[in-house]
Design a protein around this motif. Structure first.
Motif, short mmCIF file in Angstrom:
data_model
loop_
_atom_site.label_atom_id
_atom_site.label_comp_id
_atom_site.label_asym_id
_atom_site.label_seq_id
_atom_site.Cartn_x
_atom_site.Cartn_y
_atom_site.Cartn_z
N LEU A 197 -9.92 16.72 -7.28
CA LEU A 197 -9.41 15.05 -8.30
C LEU A 197 -8.69 14.15 -7.46
O LEU A 197 -8.09 12.84 -7.60
CB LEU A 197 -9.16 15.44 -9.33
N CYS A 198 -7.66 14.54 -6.74
CA CYS A 198 -6.51 13.98 -6.12
C CYS A 198 -6.76 13.67 -4.73
O CYS A 198 -6.64 12.10 -4.63
CB CYS A 198 -5.39 15.06 -5.29
N SER A 199 -7.99 13.85 -4.51
CA SER A 199 -8.95 13.38 -3.07
C SER A 199 -9.31 12.49 -3.46
O SER A 199 -9.18 11.37 -2.98
CB SER A 199 -9.70 14.33 -1.77
N SER A 200 -10.02 12.20 -4.24
CA SER A 200 -10.73 11.38 -5.51
C SER A 200 -9.87 9.62 -5.29
O SER A 200 -9.91 8.49 -5.42
CB SER A 200 -11.35 10.93 -6.28
N ASN A 201 -8.83 10.25 -6.31
CA ASN A 201 -7.31 8.95 -6.64
C ASN A 201 -7.11 8.39 -5.18
O ASN A 201 -7.00 7.97 -5.40
CB ASN A 201 -6.39 9.97 -7.62
N MET A 202 -7.27 8.97 -4.54
CA MET A 202 -6.45 8.35 -2.70
C MET A 202 -7.64 8.31 -2.66
O MET A 202 -7.66 7.51 -1.17
CB MET A 202 -5.40 8.66 -2.14
N ALA A 203 -9.30 7.97 -2.83
CA ALA A 203 -10.27 6.98 -1.98
C ALA A 203 -10.61 8.18 -0.86
O ALA A 203 -11.02 7.38 -0.07
CB ALA A 203 -9.50 5.49 -1.92
#
Length: 445
Positions: A349-355
């Motif tokens: 989810l953090c990697s999703s947050n940083m696109a």
């Protein structure tokens, strides 16, 4: 649309049965698939007269039902501890009904009424099931910020009806408002809801004090009401917007950069995720203000992506909060040693947050960067800073919570449950699956 509203209305008695808590959640997911297989026209702005769907409302309605189902799943502690969960379910049901009415109403006044009404169940969520005594202050911030900006909007709607004799979205495209004050009032109400930098103070407060379900619906859907409203009203103020939008563009992008810096010095996990919402929404505002099909299509994509991603991050923060009784980064350290599989979800989810690819966050951000730079190459500098610091604070969030020397008092607590893994999966899976339907996600191209 009527069958959906009646479906929700007739679900009301189920909320008050003691043993049907999970039944309500199952009905929400059933409703999700019922809406999903609707026969409707994929054309933007192709709608009926009172309640109708176009692609813009369709995506946001699906998002609302999905997030509300996940809210019930993530709040099971209310059910097990018997904390007025019947009223909680009823509250979520009312909120979902109001959101569906908001996104499907074709009349600007009806839209305004439902847009404001969605505040009431949110307030009850914060007041009734919030954690700290400061929740009263947070609720009042939320109420007064939104109402302060919304009353002038109501006056503008009366003015429009007085002059054009209609408030229907379909007919309003034929008219044009040239008044500076009317333009400001029409746009400002939605910018506060987004929220734009300088009128964003209610958001971190409301998020930090709200229960996990309140944070999920706030981040997931209620921030999208602003973007949706802007797309709907811009057709009336096209010409004056061309001259004035530069002001909002600069303010929101500079704000996005400053909020990213604020994120880097947060020690409260929930406040960090809340401020990151403001930074992402500043990009959405920038994309909407450029008036290019790329900007509008991809800002819609980023709104949906942010709804799923941010909601998942709030749930993860709450997962730690339930175990350790604190949201502080100083206490939530070294969690990789305790809950390695939850750390995987943190990473995803953090990697999703940083696109990161293949999420639709990446699709949205690439399109928005393209449209904003196409409008002015000077803004490249701000966008570079926003993108860099977005990665920086997300890495800070991940590395501080997962690595480091763990707290000695954290030696005894339960691991994550299957239900919690399922909730995380249901946040992350659509986020990555929707990239396969990217033609629909950028409906305006």
């Amino acid at each position: 649309m009527l069958k959906i509203f009646l479906f929700l209305l007739f679900m009301t008695p189920i909320c008050f049965f003691k043993k049907l808590y999970w039944m309500v959640q199952n009905m929400f997911f059933f409703l999700m698939f019922m809406i999903f297989f609707f026969n409707f026209n994929y054309l933007m702005f192709n709608v009926e007269l009172i309640f109708g769907l176009d692609l813009l409302s369709f995506g946001l309605i699906l998002l609302s039902v999905w997030i509300c189902g996940l809210m019930i799943m993530s709040s099971s502690s209310l059910y097990f501890m018997n904390l007025n969960f019947n009223y909680f379910l009823f509250n979520i049901l009312c909120l979902l009904l109001l959101l569906l009415l908001t996104f499907s109403s074709m009349n600007l006044f009806l839209f305004y009424v439902f847009f404001e009404s969605s505040l009431i169940p949110t307030m009850f969520l914060i007041f009734g099931w919030g954690y700290q005594p400061e929740r009263l202050q947070a609720g009042l911030y939320l109420l007064f910020y939104t109402l302060f900006a919304s009353l002038p909007l109501l006056m503008v709607l009366f003015f429009i009806f007085d002059n054009f004799f209609t408030l229907n979205f379909i007919f309003l495209k034929e008219f044009n408002l040239e008044n500076m004050l009317l333009y400001f009032f029409l746009v400002f109400a939605f910018l506060v809801k987004m929220p734009m930098f300088m009128v964003h103070l209610w958001l971190p407060k409301a998020h930090v004090e709200a229960p996990v379900s309140g944070s999920m619906i706030l981040a997931g859907v209620l921030l999208k009401l602003g973007g949706y409203g802007l797309i709907r009203v811009f057709s009336i103020i096209l010409e004056i917007s061309m001259k004035m939008n530069i002001f909002w563009m600069i303010l929101s992008l500079v704000g996005g950069f400053l909020v990213s810096l604020i994120c880097l010095r947060q020690i409260d996990l929930k406040a960090l995720v809340a401020y990151s919402s403001v930074a992402h929404m500043s990009l959405v505002i920038g994309g909407l203000m450029v008036f290019m099909s790329w900007g509008w299509g991809f800002s819609y994509t980023l709104m949906v992506a942010h709804g799923l991603c941010s909601s998942g991050l709030f749930f993860l923060v709450n997962l730690f909060y339930e175990r350790l009784g604190s949201r502080s980064l100083l206490i939530n350290k070294g969690m990789l040693s305790f809950m390695p599989s939850v750390s995987m979800w943190w990473f995803l989810l953090c990697s999703s947050n940083m696109a990161a690819p293949p999420t639709i966050n990446l699709l949205g951000e690439i399109g928005l960067l393209n449209s904003i730079i196409g409008w002015s190459k000077m803004l490249m500098i701000l966008l570079i800073f926003i993108s860099f610091f977005s990665a920086a604070y997300t890495l800070y969030l991940y590395s501080f919570s997962q690595h480091g020397k763990f707290n000695i008092s954290s030696y005894s607590f339960s691991f994550a449950l299957n239900r919690e893994y399922l909730i995380l999966f249901l946040h992350w899976f659509p986020l990555n699956l929707l990239i396969l339907k990217s033609d629909l996600m950028v409906m305006l191209l």
